[in-house]
Write a protein that holds these residues in place. Structure first.
Motif, PDB file in Angstrom:
ATOM      1  N   SER A 127       0.668  -1.302  -0.054  1.00 50.61           N
ATOM      2  CA  SER A 127      -0.071  -0.086   0.006  1.00 50.61           C
ATOM      3  C   SER A 127       0.918   1.060   0.016  1.00 50.61           C
ATOM      4  O   SER A 127       0.479   2.284  -0.720  1.00 50.61           O
ATOM      5  CB  SER A 127      -0.985  -0.029   1.052  1.00 50.61           C
ATOM      6  OG  SER A 127      -1.800  -0.888   1.008  1.00 50.61           O
TER       7      SER A 127
ATOM      8  N   GLU B 144      -8.680  -0.628   0.386  1.00 52.91           N
ATOM      9  CA  GLU B 144      -8.579  -2.031   1.171  1.00 52.91           C
ATOM     10  C   GLU B 144     -10.042  -2.698   1.192  1.00 52.91           C
ATOM     11  O   GLU B 144     -11.098  -1.946   1.504  1.00 52.91           O
ATOM     12  CB  GLU B 144      -8.253  -1.588   2.459  1.00 52.91           C
ATOM     13  CG  GLU B 144      -6.861  -0.901   2.814  1.00 52.91           C
ATOM     14  CD  GLU B 144      -6.497  -0.921   4.027  1.00 52.91           C
ATOM     15  OE1 GLU B 144      -6.545  -1.666   4.800  1.00 52.91           O
ATOM     16  OE2 GLU B 144      -5.622   0.061   4.216  1.00 52.91           O
TER      17      GLU B 144
ATOM     18  N   ASP C 202     -11.345  -5.180   3.503  1.00 46.22           N
ATOM     19  CA  ASP C 202     -11.233  -5.653   4.832  1.00 46.22           C
ATOM     20  C   ASP C 202     -12.528  -5.947   5.510  1.00 46.22           C
ATOM     21  O   ASP C 202     -12.408  -6.346   6.788  1.00 46.22           O
ATOM     22  CB  ASP C 202     -10.483  -4.822   5.689  1.00 46.22           C
ATOM     23  CG  ASP C 202     -11.183  -3.239   5.803  1.00 46.22           C
ATOM     24  OD1 ASP C 202     -12.352  -3.188   5.461  1.00 46.22           O
ATOM     25  OD2 ASP C 202     -10.473  -2.628   6.466  1.00 46.22           O
TER      26      ASP C 202
END
Length: 50
Positions: free
Chosen positions: A11, A23, A25
């Protein structure tokens, strides 16, 4: 990857040249991620009025 978390290392390398990093996640559902991607590419995609 020595000395750090591989995702964070990647990143940080991508953000240097201005590449947007999204992201995935679990904090957004699939539609939320798709909305971010669509928002990012909207200026590059011409709307067709055929």
């Amino acid at each position: 990857m020595p000395g750090g978390h591989p995702t964070r290392a990647v990143s940080s390398q991508l953000t240097r040249p201005g590449v947007r990093v999204i992201e995935v996640d679990g904090s957004r559902d699939a539609d939320g991620v798709a909305d971010l991607v669509a928002e990012h590419f909207a200026p590059f995609l011409a709307q067709r009025s055929d």
